[in-house]
Write a protein that holds these residues in place. Sequence first.
Motif, PDB file in Angstrom:
ATOM      1  N   ARG A   6      44.985 -63.725 -14.726  1.00  0.00           N
ATOM      2  CA  ARG A   6      45.794 -64.943 -14.665  1.00  0.00           C
ATOM      3  C   ARG A   6      47.132 -64.707 -13.980  1.00  0.00           C
ATOM      4  O   ARG A   6      47.636 -65.544 -13.265  1.00  0.00           O
ATOM      5  N   GLN A  19      50.338 -56.388 -27.265  1.00  0.00           N
ATOM      6  CA  GLN A  19      49.024 -57.022 -27.090  1.00  0.00           C
ATOM      7  C   GLN A  19      47.915 -56.007 -27.344  1.00  0.00           C
ATOM      8  O   GLN A  19      46.904 -56.329 -27.956  1.00  0.00           O
ATOM      9  N   TYR A  69      38.410 -58.387 -23.383  1.00  0.00           N
ATOM     10  CA  TYR A  69      38.717 -59.726 -23.905  1.00  0.00           C
ATOM     11  C   TYR A  69      40.189 -60.093 -23.839  1.00  0.00           C
ATOM     12  O   TYR A  69      40.541 -61.265 -23.838  1.00  0.00           O
ATOM     13  N   ILE A  70      41.057 -59.099 -23.866  1.00  0.00           N
ATOM     14  CA  ILE A  70      42.492 -59.399 -23.994  1.00  0.00           C
ATOM     15  C   ILE A  70      43.253 -59.067 -22.712  1.00  0.00           C
ATOM     16  O   ILE A  70      43.950 -59.907 -22.156  1.00  0.00           O
ATOM     17  N   GLN A  95      36.749 -53.154 -25.635  1.00  0.00           N
ATOM     18  CA  GLN A  95      36.813 -54.582 -25.983  1.00  0.00           C
ATOM     19  C   GLN A  95      38.198 -55.148 -25.733  1.00  0.00           C
ATOM     20  O   GLN A  95      38.333 -56.280 -25.281  1.00  0.00           O
ATOM     21  N   PRO A 113      41.606 -60.501 -18.872  1.00  0.00           N
ATOM     22  CA  PRO A 113      41.809 -61.941 -18.635  1.00  0.00           C
ATOM     23  C   PRO A 113      43.271 -62.312 -18.393  1.00  0.00           C
ATOM     24  O   PRO A 113      43.577 -63.133 -17.532  1.00  0.00           O
ATOM     25  N   GLN A 114      44.167 -61.656 -19.132  1.00  0.00           N
ATOM     26  CA  GLN A 114      45.592 -61.966 -18.923  1.00  0.00           C
ATOM     27  C   GLN A 114      46.087 -61.436 -17.584  1.00  0.00           C
ATOM     28  O   GLN A 114      46.893 -62.079 -16.913  1.00  0.00           O
ATOM     29  N   ARG A 157      50.280 -71.057 -16.771  1.00  0.00           N
ATOM     30  CA  ARG A 157      51.576 -70.684 -17.316  1.00  0.00           C
ATOM     31  C   ARG A 157      51.541 -70.732 -18.826  1.00  0.00           C
ATOM     32  O   ARG A 157      50.933 -71.537 -19.441  1.00  0.00           O
ATOM     33  N   SER A 205      45.492 -56.199 -30.793  1.00  0.00           N
ATOM     34  CA  SER A 205      44.033 -56.219 -30.725  1.00  0.00           C
ATOM     35  C   SER A 205      43.434 -54.974 -31.376  1.00  0.00           C
ATOM     36  O   SER A 205      42.396 -55.061 -32.027  1.00  0.00           O
TER      37      SER A 205
END
Lengths: 255, 224
Positions: B147, B122, B139-140, B135, B143-144, B224, B126
Amino acid sequence: MAESLLTIEHLTKRFGDALIFDDLSLTVRQGEVVVVVGPSGCGKSTLLRCINALEPIQGGTIRLEGETVEHKGKNLPELRQKIGMVFQSYELFPHLTVLDNILLAPMKVQKRGKEDVKKEALEWLERVGLKEKANSYPRQLSGGQKQRVAIVRALCMHPEILLFDEVTAALDPEMVREVLDVMLDLARQGRTMIIVTHEMQFARAVADRVIFIDDGKILEEATPDEFFEAPKTERAKKFLNMFEFHREAKQDDRK
Amino acid sequence: MPDLGLEVLFKGKNMVRILGGLGVALQISLISVCISIPLGILLGALMTWRNPVTKAILRLYLEIIRIMPQMVLLFLVYFGTTRAFGWDLSGEASAIIVFTLWGTAEMSDLVRGALISIPVHQYESSAALGFTKAQTYLYIIIPQTIRRLIPLSINLITRMIKTTSLILMIGVVEVLKVAQQIIEANRMASPNAAFGVYLTVLVLYFIACWPISMLAKYLEKRWR
């Protein structure tokens, strides 16, 4: 022939003590499709990873349009925008929809307007047959669909050169075709691409030039017809024979 | 139906008292949660650093807190500090200190786990798209991570609420303590009250924790 876009000179790459590339040089011209083949572990993928500086190199230079690509170089984010890369395991961003996956980099990195990029993204999605999936999440897609999205995501950055790292290796056989078709289409449009693949028939169909790597060197560099019909080196012959052997062996199994 | 002695709950101010006890438990856990979550995020991020010294110190902290039963920690802070340093900590303050130490340790481990569970690819994909490091995180990665983290940290909150039942041992009058007091006070009049009162405590814990658990389940499904 058109001018050279990517120049690799005297590349040396080591992982600890293991020498991966020893004085490897390669030039890729504008609009050329270069297919890299070789036994597994020969460093094909590493070559692509060196080209956009995901791997540090221990010697030599890699230049894109005259600018040096350097691991931890200052202009690296700018240079990488010109190098589109598609990975074996797709690597879409799981928390974003297909459309947002594609829009994120053009909007945040290149600061382009949303409407402009969205229009382009949807055109591409339509072209690869995935327009109706724009608002799906990656987990709802099949492997082949994810890989096509990953290709569109790379394309929407308007790269100068595209790197494909065994993009069909993780796919079920019936999904390989849909991805290869997209790549063939791109080749016909005259895009510059470096493709690492194990799909020999596809390699033959798509390549302008085939490069055979083994033992950290380019052992053979030829047109696809020359390479597949009459490989010059023993190593390449042996390598190609392996594919033949597998095919015959399978037919025997079926009996 | 056997006599559960539920009538004692409606004697005098018993119901208000038992709810007040729940309030004390919730207050202590809430304050501890509010301190441990930001601290845990900070320490968890530090744990993914390559610096071996930071890593070792944080690891040691995490293991010590984990290995010690919460009860021992409570005694250590409440009684131990008085003996050793002459501190006169109230039961509530000791409880908040222990729950914060524990919550921070658990939270940091969750954050560390969430961060390292993001595949290297990941970051690479990116980077390949031209994102800068900042960044990429913005952005990547973050957020993951969030969650993955939210359902887990919500479960941690319910665990903390339930574990507050231990703090009666250091003299904090929380829901379980109030329950015991009520039972004791009515020993003669309603000898069967224990079952009914403890049942009520169970229901109260359930009412406090169930919605939080449901929220975790919902978020987990959605992301999920």
